[in-house]
Write an enzyme that holds these catalytic residues in place. Structure first.
Site, short mmCIF file in Angstrom:
data_model
loop_
_atom_site.label_atom_id
_atom_site.label_comp_id
_atom_site.label_asym_id
_atom_site.label_seq_id
_atom_site.Cartn_x
_atom_site.Cartn_y
_atom_site.Cartn_z
N GLU A 40 44.39 -39.54 117.33
CA GLU A 40 43.33 -38.66 117.82
C GLU A 40 42.51 -38.21 116.61
O GLU A 40 43.06 -37.67 115.65
CB GLU A 40 43.94 -37.47 118.55
CG GLU A 40 42.99 -36.32 118.83
CD GLU A 40 41.72 -36.72 119.58
OE1 GLU A 40 41.82 -37.38 120.62
OE2 GLU A 40 40.62 -36.38 119.09
N SER A 46 45.45 -33.13 124.32
CA SER A 46 45.56 -32.60 125.70
C SER A 46 44.88 -31.25 125.87
O SER A 46 45.49 -30.27 126.31
CB SER A 46 47.03 -32.49 126.12
OG SER A 46 47.53 -33.76 126.37
N CYS A 50 37.15 -29.19 130.24
CA CYS A 50 36.59 -28.52 131.43
C CYS A 50 36.53 -27.01 131.22
O CYS A 50 35.72 -26.32 131.85
CB CYS A 50 37.43 -28.83 132.66
SG CYS A 50 37.88 -30.56 132.80
N ASN A 312 43.15 -38.32 134.12
CA ASN A 312 44.60 -38.05 134.17
C ASN A 312 45.31 -39.07 135.05
O ASN A 312 46.36 -39.59 134.68
CB ASN A 312 44.84 -36.63 134.71
CG ASN A 312 44.68 -35.59 133.62
OD1 ASN A 312 45.55 -35.44 132.76
ND2 ASN A 312 43.56 -34.91 133.60
C1 LIG Z 1 32.19 -29.03 129.07
C2 LIG Z 1 32.92 -29.96 130.00
C3 LIG Z 1 33.33 -29.51 131.26
C4 LIG Z 1 34.00 -30.38 132.12
N1 LIG Z 1 34.40 -29.93 133.35
C5 LIG Z 1 35.12 -30.76 134.17
C6 LIG Z 1 35.62 -30.29 135.42
O1 LIG Z 1 35.42 -29.13 135.79
N2 LIG Z 1 36.32 -31.17 136.19
C7 LIG Z 1 36.58 -32.46 135.80
O2 LIG Z 1 37.26 -33.21 136.54
N3 LIG Z 1 36.11 -32.92 134.61
C8 LIG Z 1 35.39 -32.10 133.80
N4 LIG Z 1 34.95 -32.57 132.59
C9 LIG Z 1 35.18 -33.97 132.23
C10 LIG Z 1 36.56 -34.15 131.62
O3 LIG Z 1 36.75 -33.24 130.57
C11 LIG Z 1 36.66 -35.58 131.10
O4 LIG Z 1 36.43 -36.44 132.19
C12 LIG Z 1 38.02 -35.87 130.52
O5 LIG Z 1 38.27 -35.07 129.40
C13 LIG Z 1 38.08 -37.35 130.11
O6 LIG Z 1 39.30 -37.58 129.51
P1 LIG Z 1 39.46 -38.83 128.53
O7 LIG Z 1 40.84 -38.74 128.00
O8 LIG Z 1 39.01 -40.06 129.20
O9 LIG Z 1 38.38 -38.58 127.37
P2 LIG Z 1 38.24 -37.39 126.35
O10 LIG Z 1 38.68 -36.11 126.94
O11 LIG Z 1 36.86 -37.47 125.81
O12 LIG Z 1 39.26 -37.78 125.21
C14 LIG Z 1 39.08 -38.89 124.39
C15 LIG Z 1 39.63 -38.56 123.03
O13 LIG Z 1 39.58 -39.72 122.22
C16 LIG Z 1 39.29 -39.34 120.89
N5 LIG Z 1 38.74 -40.51 120.21
C17 LIG Z 1 37.61 -41.17 120.51
N6 LIG Z 1 37.46 -42.23 119.69
C18 LIG Z 1 38.53 -42.22 118.87
C19 LIG Z 1 38.94 -43.06 117.80
N7 LIG Z 1 38.23 -44.13 117.44
N8 LIG Z 1 40.08 -42.76 117.16
C20 LIG Z 1 40.83 -41.68 117.52
N9 LIG Z 1 40.47 -40.85 118.52
C21 LIG Z 1 39.35 -41.13 119.18
C22 LIG Z 1 38.29 -38.21 121.07
O14 LIG Z 1 38.27 -37.37 119.93
C23 LIG Z 1 38.84 -37.49 122.30
O15 LIG Z 1 39.70 -36.42 121.98
C24 LIG Z 1 34.27 -31.72 131.71
C25 LIG Z 1 33.85 -32.16 130.45
C26 LIG Z 1 33.19 -31.31 129.60
C27 LIG Z 1 32.76 -31.80 128.24
#
Ligand SMILES: Cc1cc2nc3c(=O)[nH]c(=O)nc-3n(C[C@H](O)[C@H](O)[C@H](O)COP(=O)(O)OP(=O)(O)OC[C@H]3O[C@@H](n4cnc5c(N)ncnc54)[C@H](O)[C@@H]3O)c2cc1C
Length: 457
Positions: A40, A46, A50, A312
């Site tokens: 990460e 984690s 949101c 998730n």
């Molecule tokens: C402000 C906000 C409010 C939200 N509200 C909601 C809500 O109310 N309900 C809902 O369902 N969803 C909501 N979402 C969307 C939800 O947060 C995302 O859909 C979810 O976090 C996606 O999870 P993910 O693991 O796919 O990606 P992410 O949460 O983006 O995690 C990906 C991780 O990978 C890491 N990463 C990327 N590239 C690399 C690399 N090359 N090497 C190492 N690490 C890397 C990043 O740093 C990041 O921590 C919201 C999002 C935001 C920004």
């Protein structure tokens, strides 16, 4: 690494949030002998992105409250988490990652037998002069920086670019920190995921809280002071003073690394996966979350909908299948919910524009009712809009806006859309009733009755 072993030896996960750590956790739980390592680039794992608007608003206290499980907690469970460590290269043939420690810059190789790609999405910052200094607030660290920067800034001017639910949530957070807030968007309405009539209620709610909403307004330049801080923006509708400028004009899946490694992108620009979250043509390589496509059950095509709820579940599916499971992610129907400016809002299935674009016929009805029995304290307005197939009556979509208690009714509609229930049957569905929760006919039943009248089949 022994890639011929029947049981995988080492699982590497790129991305330590919702999708990545769901995959890591379930894989470790199902097969404690599997070595699980996660990379990460940020400091946290984690975390609830949101919850960021609520942290910026000051509603949820410290930023640590947004961390569901810290890197140390994962380590105690036996998952090796490397934070502040960026994966900068993926060699699928050699089963090797190149990782860079962000404190110090040291690079090393890390082997894997199975891989989960869960890098999420990044903000699309408008390509205009001055925008390069703007910092999107999608992660905890920028949220912490913004929250500190807002101390003592009451009365200053903030501009939010993009009137999606994210932009509206951030605009509300800034208002509650005492700033004057303007929200601009190139579109003619806020929240493009809603139909215009329902979006108008959300615009009313935002304006009711004091947010100045300027639609059909394009950002043309961010004007900076001598310290390279924003002082104003130039837009297609004139100059707007802005001491803080927040880009919230959309997200794009983060796929460069995967693309360079030879993984396939779909038409949406996100990674193509099968229903087991496998990357086609690459054994042992999985992807999940904001960076992948999901199957839309009504549109019958892949879409890229970036929500924590999908991330998730897809992570869970990937982690389960890596450890001998046989689970399919069943697809999405576009269900989402939010609370913005004292209004709750939910949507599921198809909006009118989605149905029109897909060539799907529909009839529609919108009703206004109350969230509780009209006489009960706390009752307030709720609007429910439904779309149904004109001949079969199958529910195709629903949108809800209203005061507290309104939005989670969207889950009833989502269940009906998912199961293909006709509105003729839905109108007498055995839903619960007591005055603190609804009138004797719940608003979703009233809406079903109205739209059922238009079904001809
Ligand atoms: C402000 C906000 C409010 C939200 N509200 C909601 C809500 O109310 N309900 C809902 O369902 N969803 C909501 N979402 C969307 C939800 O947060 C995302 O859909 C979810 O976090 C996606 O999870 P993910 O693991 O796919 O990606 P992410 O949460 O983006 O995690 C990906 C991780 O990978 C890491 N990463 C990327 N590239 C690399 C690399 N090359 N090497 C190492 N690490 C890397 C990043 O740093 C990041 O921590 C919201 C999002 C935001 C920004």
């Amino acid at each position: 690494m022994n890639s011929l072993a029947a049981v995988p030896e080492r699982l590497a996960v790129i991305g330590g949030d919702a999708a990545g750590m769901s995959a890591a956790s379930v894989a470790h739980r199902r097969d404690p002998d599997l070595e699980v390592v996660a990379f990460e680039r940020g400091a946290y794992t984690s975390y609830s992105a949101c919850g960021i608007p609520y942290f910026v608003a000051g509603t949820v206290g410290e930023s640590e409250n947004l961390i569901a499980r810290s890197p140390d907690e994962f380590r105690e469970q036996g998952i090796a988490v490397h934070t502040r460590t960026e994966v900068v290269g993926v060699d699928l043939d050699r089963r090797e990652l190149t990782v860079r420690e962000l404190n110090g810059g040291r690079e090393r190789q890390e082997g894997f037998d199975q891989l989960v790609y869960a890098t999420g999405a990044e903000a699309s910052v408008p390509p205009v002069t001055g925008a390069e200094v703007l910092e999107p607030v999608l992660k905890i660290e920028p949220a912490e920086r913004l929250s500190s920067a807002l101390h003592g800034q009451e009365g200053k001017h903030a501009l939010v670019i993009g009137a999606s639910y994210l932009g509206l949530e951030m605009a509300e957070a800034l208002i509650s920190r005492g700033l004057e807030v303007t929200l601009i968007d190139m579109a003619e309405q806020v929240m493009g995921s809603l139909d215009t009539d329902m979006a108008a209620h959300m615009q009313d709610a935002a304006e009711g809280l004091g947010i100045r909403v300027r639609l059909s307004t394009a950002l043309e330049e961010v004007l900076l002071d001598e310290n390279d801080h924003p002082r104003a923006v130039r837009t297609s509708d004139g100059e707007i003073r802005a001491d803080f400028v927040l880009p919230s004009a959309g997200l794009k899946p983060l796929t460069e690394l995967a693309e360079a490694a030879g993984l396939e992108l779909g038409d949406t620009g996100a990674l193509r996966v099968d229903d087991h979250q496998r990357c086609p043509g690459h054994d042992g390589v999985f992807a999940a979350g904001d960076c992948v496509e999901s199957w839309h059950r009504l549109l019958e095509r892949p879409v890229n909908i970036k929500l924590g709820t999908h991330a998730n579940k897809q992570g869970w599916v990937a982690g389960s299948n890596i450890t001998g499971g046989d689970f399919a992610f069943p697809g999405v129907i576009g269900t989402a919910v939010s609370k913005i400016c004292h209004q709750e809002v939910g949507r599921t299935g198809l909006s009118e524009s989605e149905a029109r674009d897909a060539g799907i016929d529909y009839v529609t009805a919108t009703i206004r009712s109350t969230t509780r029995a009209a006489y009960f304290p706390g009752a307030g307005p709720i609007w429910v809009k439904l779309l149904a197939d004109p001949s079969s009556g199958r529910l195709l979509g629903g949108q809800i806006v209203g005061v507290e208690g309104a939005a989670k009714r969207i889950d009833v509609l989502a269940t009906c859309v998912w199961t293909g229930l006709p509105v003729q049957e839905m109108q007498l569905l055995d839903l619960s009733y007591a005055p603190p929760f609804s009138g004797v006919y719940d608003p979703v039943l009233i809406a079903a009755r109205q739209v059922a009248k238009k079904v001809t089949g």
